[in-house]
Every structure is written in structure tokens, then in C-alpha cells.
Design a protein around this motif. Structure first.
Motif, mmCIF file in Angstrom:
data_model
loop_
_atom_site.group_PDB
_atom_site.id
_atom_site.type_symbol
_atom_site.label_atom_id
_atom_site.label_comp_id
_atom_site.label_asym_id
_atom_site.label_seq_id
_atom_site.Cartn_x
_atom_site.Cartn_y
_atom_site.Cartn_z
ATOM 1 N N TYR A 183 22.645 -0.335 0.819
ATOM 2 C CA TYR A 183 21.599 -0.378 -0.216
ATOM 3 C C TYR A 183 21.957 0.642 -1.304
ATOM 4 C CZ TYR A 183 16.698 -0.075 -1.955
ATOM 5 O OH TYR A 183 15.552 -0.100 -2.710
ATOM 6 N N ASN A 184 21.581 0.375 -2.531
ATOM 7 C CA ASN A 184 21.822 1.315 -3.632
ATOM 8 C C ASN A 184 23.301 1.508 -3.937
ATOM 9 O OD1 ASN A 184 19.436 2.090 -4.884
ATOM 10 N ND2 ASN A 184 18.892 3.552 -3.263
ATOM 11 N N ASP A 185 24.137 0.521 -3.635
ATOM 12 C CA ASP A 185 25.578 0.669 -3.896
ATOM 13 C C ASP A 185 26.086 -0.561 -4.635
ATOM 14 O OD1 ASP A 185 28.451 1.707 -1.864
ATOM 15 O OD2 ASP A 185 28.351 0.757 -3.854
ATOM 16 N N CYS A 186 26.090 -0.497 -5.978
ATOM 17 C CA CYS A 186 26.465 -1.666 -6.788
ATOM 18 C C CYS A 186 27.946 -1.998 -6.635
ATOM 19 C CB CYS A 186 26.157 -1.401 -8.263
ATOM 20 S SG CYS A 186 24.406 -1.228 -8.572
ATOM 21 N N TYR A 208 12.009 -2.527 -2.155
ATOM 22 C CA TYR A 208 11.751 -1.150 -1.709
ATOM 23 C C TYR A 208 11.834 -1.230 -0.191
ATOM 24 C CZ TYR A 208 9.651 0.114 -6.310
ATOM 25 O OH TYR A 208 9.404 0.346 -7.656
ATOM 26 N N CYS A 209 12.692 -0.409 0.404
ATOM 27 C CA CYS A 209 12.908 -0.505 1.850
ATOM 28 C C CYS A 209 11.757 0.157 2.611
ATOM 29 C CB CYS A 209 14.189 0.192 2.243
ATOM 30 S SG CYS A 209 15.647 -0.478 1.447
ATOM 31 N N PRO A 217 14.835 2.078 -4.795
ATOM 32 C CA PRO A 217 16.142 1.830 -5.417
ATOM 33 C C PRO A 217 16.457 2.870 -6.494
ATOM 34 C CG PRO A 217 14.510 0.307 -6.291
ATOM 35 C CD PRO A 217 13.821 1.078 -5.197
ATOM 36 N N ASP A 218 17.729 3.150 -6.700
ATOM 37 C CA ASP A 218 18.137 3.970 -7.840
ATOM 38 C C ASP A 218 17.732 3.236 -9.123
ATOM 39 O OD1 ASP A 218 21.363 4.944 -6.361
ATOM 40 O OD2 ASP A 218 19.315 5.675 -6.037
ATOM 41 N N TYR A 221 19.303 -0.304 -10.186
ATOM 42 C CA TYR A 221 19.973 -0.990 -9.063
ATOM 43 C C TYR A 221 19.507 -2.440 -8.944
ATOM 44 C CZ TYR A 221 21.268 -2.303 -4.305
ATOM 45 O OH TYR A 221 21.772 -2.971 -3.213
ATOM 46 N N GLU A 256 8.871 -3.608 -11.076
ATOM 47 C CA GLU A 256 10.232 -3.400 -11.594
ATOM 48 C C GLU A 256 10.621 -4.462 -12.627
ATOM 49 O OE1 GLU A 256 11.239 0.027 -9.194
ATOM 50 O OE2 GLU A 256 12.285 -0.941 -10.865
ATOM 51 N N ARG A 367 18.701 7.847 0.374
ATOM 52 C CA ARG A 367 18.805 6.725 -0.567
ATOM 53 C C ARG A 367 19.416 5.489 0.071
ATOM 54 N NH1 ARG A 367 23.670 6.334 -2.775
ATOM 55 N NH2 ARG A 367 22.891 5.370 -4.684
ATOM 56 N N ASP A 368 19.768 5.583 1.380
ATOM 57 C CA ASP A 368 20.323 4.401 2.057
ATOM 58 C C ASP A 368 20.307 4.657 3.568
ATOM 59 O OD1 ASP A 368 23.746 5.334 1.155
ATOM 60 O OD2 ASP A 368 22.302 6.223 2.551
#
Ligand code: KE4
Length: 427
Positions: A183-186, A208-209, A217-218, A221, A256, A367-368
Motif C-alpha cells: 500500500y502507498n507504493d506507486c 483507507y485501510c 493514503p499518502d 496515492y 478524496e 503507512r503500510d
């Protein structure tokens, strides 16, 4: 704190049901000790089988946004009950529920009702595969979407708590069709698409987890996820089973301003009764039987009792618009925990948005999935039991989200902040 009645019930339960529960996280395996049994619930309070009153921050895992047994929901159920419990035919209340969902979620042009979040996400995946004629899907590590085979891969929630995120019993052939990225890793997401050109039917995520603790999310993201899925012809599925009608009336996608292709819902729309729903672009939804070739069905789908309770819950949300109040309650709890931890010199992360929050005992910003695991789960267990001893029930796992209801306003949230503060002081 002894609980002789719960203990006796648990002993009987363990003879009859695996682990004595009907859903693993309820067994307290990750926080230790034995679960209490609840015989009644009202407002922000649970009443245990041993007549203890607990301030509840699980809210039956999300549905009870108005607190337990709200008079309006109770009355709606009683009225529906006069006409029967289940018809197995189309009924007026499922039409009204569909209208509510479409009104709150503009991305949903058509919707199918079912009986759980698991059913909703499982069906949405099958629909995306049928629509794109592709087999592979992408999910994000730590996100939990219920227990269907394709999605129990690096799952969150109870699967994470139990230390083997990839469940036994899932065929390797199924697991091979599920690509997992952080998650949060483009960059990782772009690489996954590049490695599987034209093969990804769907990407499903909790925007949103709420099942690896609460993680947001960042900035940017979700827009990147939307751009990459559109670029690759991949169906973007927002699993808003937890966040739908909770984070905002129209869920995370409203807050969002991201438009997914499909959305999964549950929990709040059932008012505490079994429910799920999935919906989105009509051209995709019309692939569903009886119109199209993707089969999906359910004996109790659109059940009139669940619809009545859910409609009452949504009507209350529309009338009360409680979101600013819920966010104030979330901030009050977050601020109390942060202040207590600061006074103690204890590193803590307290992500919070509206009525969702979680507490990680770590100095690392979470963040993940990987950073969530830096939280001290053993310390969380001690904290959980100190809160419980003080009369506050948090989710019995470091990898769950907490939920606040409008019923927590006033005495309940004030008392809870005192208890959490004292619990941290005593760690
Ligand atoms: P159900 O099948 O449990 O109704 O929904 C599955 C599901 C799908 N998607 C999201 C985002 C969810 O949070 C869930 C279920 N959430 C868990 C709480 N972590 C339910 C509690 C439990 O499993 O006992």
C-alpha cells in the motif's frame, strides 16, 4: 476481573465451535485471555453475560455508527417484522436501499445487494474478471476484503493477527492469480502492471485501510492508483465495506474525489443485520446474471429485515449529518492518547479520520503493512487488557481499526479518555 458466566459459556462454546467463536478475531488470541460474552448492547455500551457494562469501540466492527439498538432502527425492524422475515422475491425495501446507495455514491450506476462484505468483494472480483476477460488481480498487502480464496493472500485483520496471512486451503493456482503490492507504493504498483501487461482484471483496495490498523493514503496515492488502473484497462474496485457511509456520506471516494469503477459496501447499510453490496458502472454491472454471463446469487439478498434496518440507519445519517461530531470525538480520543503517551515518553502513532482510529505503539510513522508490524503487539495486548479492566473495549487486536458512534458523545468519550490515559500511564 472474573467473568464466571462468560468463562462457562466459552468452555461450552469451545466444545462446539472451533476456538469457541464464529469469527477468529473474537477469540482474543492476539491479545491473550478469554473473550467475554455479550448479552445486550445499547448506545455506546455492551452488557456482558456477567453484567459488566463496557464502553464499546468496536461497534460490531463498524455497523453501529448510531450506537447499538438505536430506537429508530429498532422501530423500523419491528415494523418490517410484522410483514414477515424473508420473501425470496423482489421487494420494495431493496429498491429503496438501491436508491439510497446510488444517491450517496454517484460512481454507482447499478448495484447488487448480497449478505456480507466477503460476498460483495468476491462477486466484484468475479465480475471484473468476466468484464475484462482477464484472470489476474492486484491486491495490497495488509488490506482485508473478507475470506474468499483469491483475496486471502497477504490479508489483514484476523488473517494478519494469526501470523499466516496466506490462509491454508487456498490452492496455489488461485494464489498465483493474485499479485500483492505494498500500500502507498506507486512504483511497486507501476512495476506490477509492467510485469503483467494486459493481464490485470482488477485492482481492489481499501482506500483507507482498516484491517492492518487504520492507515490513510499518502497525498496523491489514490489518484495515482486511479490513473494506472485506467491506463491499463484494469477495473478499480474500492472496498468501502468499512468506510462507506462512515468516513463521509459517500465514503472515501467522496472525501478524496476519486471515481472507482466498482465499489463494495456492507456493515452500516445493514444497520447491524447481515448485508453486503457491490455496484458501479452500468456497463460492468450489466454483465451480471440475469442480464449477462457473470453469475452471482443469494437466498437472502435484499432481505427485508436487513433492508429496513439499513434504510433507517441511512435515513438517520442523512438527517443528522453527524460527520463533524464524529470527527470531534475521534480527535478527542486521539489527543488524549497522544498526551498520555507523551507524558510517559512512550512512542505511539494514533492515525484518525472521523470516527475511525487505531493505536500503534511504535516511533515509526505507519503507512503500510511493513510499518504496521513495527508496532509492539505485546504492549498493545497489555494496553488492551488495562482498558478492558477500566471498562473500555477496544478491538482485540493491534491490527484492527477502532470505531466511534454518535452515542459516544459526552460521558462515554470523556470516561473512555480517562481510562485510556490511565492505561497508558500504567504500562
Ligand atoms: P464480512 O464478510 O465480514 O461482512 O466483510 C468482510 C470485509 C470486507 N472488506 C472490509 C474492508 C472489511 O473490513 C471486512 C470485514 N471486516 C472485519 C473487521 N476487520 C470483520 C470482523 C471479523 O472478521 O470478525
Amino acid at each position: 476481573m472474573t467473568s464466571p458466566v462468560s468463562d462457562s459459556l466459552f468452555a461450552r462454546a469451545k466444545q462446539l465451535m472451533p476456538g469457541g467463536v464464529n469469527s477468529p478475531v473474537r477469540a482474543f488470541r492476539s491479545v491473550g485471555g478469554a473473550p467475554f460474552f455479550v448479552k445486550a448492547a445499547r448506545g455506546a455500551t455492551l452488557v456482558t453475560a456477567d453484567d459488566r457494562e463496557l464502553i464499546d469501540f468496536v461497534c460490531t466492527w463498524g455497523p453501529a455508527i448510531h450506537g447499538h439498538n438505536h430506537p429508530r432502527i429498532k422501530a423500523a425492524l419491528a415494523a418490517a417484522l410484522e410483514h414477515g422475515t424473508s420473501f425470496g422475491t423482489p421487494n420494495p425495501s431493496e429498491v429503496e436501499m438501491a436508491e439510497w446507495i446510488v444517491k450517496f455514491f454517484p460512481s454507482i450506476q447499478k448495484v447488487r445487494l448480497c449478505n456480507s462484505g466477503t460476498e460483495a468483494t468476491m462477486s466484484a472480483i468475479r465480475l471484473a474478471r468476466g468484464f475484462t476477460r482477464r484472470d489476474k488481480i492486484i491486491k495490497l498487502a495488509g488490506c482485508y476484503h473478507g475470506h474468499s480464496d483469491s483475496l486471502l493472500i497477504k490479508a489483514g485483520s484476523g488473517a494478519l493477527t494469526h501470523g499466516h496471512p496466506d490462509s491454508a486451503g487456498v490452492p496455489a493456482a488461485f494464489a498465483r492469480e493474485t499479485v500483492v503490492v505494498p500500500y502507498n507504493d506507486c512504483a511497486a504498483l507501476a512495476a506490477a502492471f509492467a510485469a503483467n501487461p494486459g493481464q490485470i482484471a482488477a485492482l481492489i483496495l481499501e482506500p483507507y485501510c482498516g484491517n492492518v490498523g487504520f492507515i490513510m493514503p499518502d497525498p496523491g496515492y489514490l489518484a495515482q492508483v486511479r490513473q494506472l488502473t485506467a491506463q491499463h484497462g484494469t477495473v478499480l474496485i474500492f472496498d468501502e465495506v468499512m468506510t462507506g457511509f462512515r468516513i463521509a456520506p459517500g465514503g472515501v471516494q467522496e472525501r478524496e474525489q476519486i471515481v472507482p469503477d466498482l465499489t463494495c459496501l456492507g456493515k452500516i447499510i445493514g444497520g447491524g443485520l447481515p448485508v453486503g453490496a457491490f455496484g458501479g458502472r452500468a456497463e460492468i454491472m450489466d454483465c451480471l446474471a440475469p442480464l449477462g454471463p457473470v453469475y452471482q446469487a443469494g437466498t437472502l439478498s435484499g432481505n427485508p429485515l436487513a433492508m429496513a434496518a439499513g434504510i433507517a440507519s441511512l435515513q438517520l445519517l442523512a438527517e443528522l449529518q453527524p460527520y463533524a461530531r464524529l470527527d470531534a470525538l475521534g480527535r478527542q480520543l486521539r489527543d488524549a492518547v497522544q498526551a498520555a503517551a507523551r507524558a510517559k515518553g512512550l512512542p505511539v502513532q494514533v492515525p484518525q479520520c472521523g470516527s475511525m482510529f487505531s493505536i500503534f505503539f511504535t516511533a515509526t510513522p505507519v503507512r503500510d503493512y511493513a510499518t504496521a508490524l513495527t508496532g509492539d503487539a505485546a504492549l498493545f495486548g497489555r494496553f488492551f487488557h488495562a482498558c478492558l479492566a477500566g471498562g473500555v473495549y477496544l478491538a482485540p487486536s493491534a491490527y484492527e481499526a477502532g470505531f466511534i458512534s454518535t452515542a459516544h458523545e459526552g460521558a462515554a468519550i470523556d470516561r473512555a479518555c480517562e481510562v485510556l490515559t490511565a492505561a497508558i500511564r500504567g504500562l
